[in-house]
Design an enzyme around this catalytic site. Structure first.
Site, PDB file in Angstrom:
ATOM      1  N   SER A 185      -5.243   6.641  -9.413  1.00  0.00           N
ATOM      2  CA  SER A 185      -3.992   6.713  -8.666  1.00  0.00           C
ATOM      3  C   SER A 185      -3.344   5.328  -8.643  1.00  0.00           C
ATOM      4  CB  SER A 185      -4.253   7.271  -7.271  1.00  0.00           C
ATOM      5  OG  SER A 185      -3.066   7.665  -6.638  1.00  0.00           O
ATOM      6  N   GLU A 320      -2.921  17.902 -10.547  1.00  0.00           N
ATOM      7  CA  GLU A 320      -2.799  16.729  -9.686  1.00  0.00           C
ATOM      8  C   GLU A 320      -1.956  16.987  -8.439  1.00  0.00           C
ATOM      9  OE1 GLU A 320      -3.950  13.558 -10.151  1.00  0.00           O
ATOM     10  OE2 GLU A 320      -4.277  13.272 -12.304  1.00  0.00           O
ATOM     11  N   HIS A 414      -5.426  16.042  -7.410  1.00  0.00           N
ATOM     12  CA  HIS A 414      -5.550  14.588  -7.359  1.00  0.00           C
ATOM     13  C   HIS A 414      -6.826  14.186  -6.625  1.00  0.00           C
ATOM     14  CE1 HIS A 414      -3.576  10.720  -7.854  1.00  0.00           C
ATOM     15  NE2 HIS A 414      -3.670  10.438  -6.567  1.00  0.00           N
TER      16      HIS A 414
END
Length: 497
Positions: A185, A320, A414
């Protein structure tokens, strides 16, 4: 049992447990407090005697995640001034020549730390790798473009920590010539920034960018608009001196306030076009094109300057953006009628959704939204980075983590791959659900170890067939150019394309 190592600043005492020595909370730079919060990182202060390194160190000021996200991954926050610290796990502090992995945590550049249970480096050390995890300045402290202050202080911290690794890692048995930097990320975005940055050259040999984006940078003038809004909200002049006297609690409060305003009133005239466009609807304080560390958008810099590339793993989770769409309640407001408006905020033409919907005949509008934005924010940039790396003659390996959480609505969202990478799935059940597959954790973790050790994770390179490794159960497999029609449609129908 204790282990003592000499590092920059003095001696540290770690703990030996089960054949792995851990050293926690080692300061790599001086405490950035007061006006120094907005300066470049400075050398660590020397200490007398042997410093205990058996507890995690402080974290940069931040608020807990909103309740739905906190329930999935928890939050961070250890008070204290010495928040520029790092942790080291090693199988042999008295050895030499071990591969090194340096972890940069995520958190949208405003949250996160190196103290999370799923970032514990024991499994990497167990398998012969020295694992280093770093903290860096976040939010206003790390990325607000305060007039008179150096830009990209958070990235400068990361580079300073990598220099510390070069100078000190041999004392933990590591090879400074075999360092792989990796992150997820905002940490993955940082990895891409470091690849592009001339200031980081020579500090690492390989890179792993998980759920990254090489376009998430702002123009400096736009970032200054955010700083001016900050100063107005605080009732102070936008200067280093006045920002420097603010208490951590004041910084935390106004940081949250501005982030909320950006999300609810994304006016480019007020905040700057690149803050709104490149902030991906999630970021408020993030790296800036400063002409020094970052000379342009990292994806463009890397494509234009092939000498910047290094051997690479890059990839994404298959779904995600479900992480940001379903737990937050955003999905409830996305219908067939509102989907075009939701995509327009990301600069995506409504026609793109038709291609994604055609491939998902039973998907809801929110499902389609999450799929499109997943590719826009994560997959597209990862593919571009792999293409540039391969074109430069360096090996590029691409993956998609497709295993789906057993919890409702999350899917392969995610963060889902992170506990598998660290082989810490027993500490991630709030995200994965109960009984995640250990076999998959063994496979993913082993691939990262192999890459850090000798540069080959165990699957085919991306070029020339655009091969992607799909991590899933019952068996992982390789696919050539998966969902190519969707990526083509996205590139034709988005401002990013």
């Amino acid at each position: 049992m204790e282990t003592i190592v000499s590092v920059t600043g003095g001696k540290v005492r770690g703990r030996l447990d089960g054949g792995v020595s851990s050293f926690l909370g080692i300061p790599y730079a001086a405490p950035p407090v007061g006006p120094a919060r907005f300066d470049v990182p400075r050398p660590v202060r020397e200490w007398e005697g042997v410093r205990a390194a058996v507890e995690f160190g402080p974290t940069c000021v931040q608020s807990p995640y909103p309740a739905p996200i906190h329930a999935l991954i928890g939050s961070d926050g250890i008070p204290g001034d010495e928040y520029l610290n790092l942790n080291v796990w090693t199988p042999d502090a008295g050895g030499s020549g071990l591969p090194v992995l340096v972890w940069i945590h995520g958190g949208a550049f405003v949250r996160g730390s190196n103290a999370r249970a799923i970032y514990d480096g024991t499994a990497f050390a167990r398998d012969g790798v020295v694992l280093v995890s770093i903290n860096y300045r976040l939010g206003i402290s790390g990325f607000a473009a305060v007039p008179g202050a150096p830009l990209n202080r958070g990235l400068r911290d990361q580079i300073f920590a990598l220099q510390w690794v070069q100078e000190n890692i041999a004392g933990f048995g590591g090879d400074p010539g075999n360092v792989t930097v990796f992150g997820e990320s905002a940490g993955g975005m940082s990895v891409v920034d470091l690849i592009a940055s001339p200031a980081a050259r020579g500090l690492f040999r390989r890179a792993i960018a998980q759920s990254a984006n090489g376009s998430a940078v702002a123009e400096a003038d736009d970032a200054r608009k955010v700083a001016e809004n900050l100063a107005t909200t605080l009732g102070i002049a936008p200067t280093v001196e006045e920002f420097g006297v603010l208490e951590p609690e004041q910084l935390r409060t106004v940081q949250d306030s501005v982030a909320l305003e950006l999300m609810t009133d994304p006016d480019p005239a007020r905040w700057g076009a690149t803050i709104i466009r490149n902030g991906l609807g999630v970021l408020s304080f993030f790296p800036v094109i400063d002409g020094e560390l970052l000379t342009g958008r990292p994806t463009d810099v890397i494509a234009a300057q092939p000498d910047r590339t290094v051997p690479l793993i890059t990839g994404w989770t298959a779904e995600e953006f479900r992480f940001f769409t379903f737990p937050t309640g955003l999905a409830a407001g996305i219908t067939a009628d509102t989907l075009p408006l939701a995509l327009a905020r990301y600069g995506v033409d409504a026609a793109v959704a038709e291609r994604y919907a055609a491939n998902r005949p039973h998907a809801s509008a929110a499902d389609v939204f999450a799929a499109v934005v997943t590719d826009l924010v994560f997959r597209d940039d990862a593919v571009r980075l792999a293409e540039s790396t391969a074109a430069a003659g360096n090996p590029a390996y691409v993956y998609e983590f497709a295993w789906r959480s057993t919890l409702p609505d999350l899917g392969a969202c995610h963060v889902m791959e992170v506990p598998f990478v660290f082989d810490r799935i027993a500490h991630a059940h709030t995200l994965t659900g109960p009984n995640p597959p250990q076999r998959l954790a063994d496979e993913v973790h082993r691939a990262w170890v192999r890459f850090a050790t000798h540069g080959d994770p165990g699957w085919s390179r991306y070029a020339p067939t655009h091969t992607v490794r799909i991590f899933d159960t019952p068996e992982s497999h390789e696919v050539a150019d998966p969902q190519a029609d969707e990526l083509r449609a996205l590139r034709r129908g988005s401002a990013h394309g």
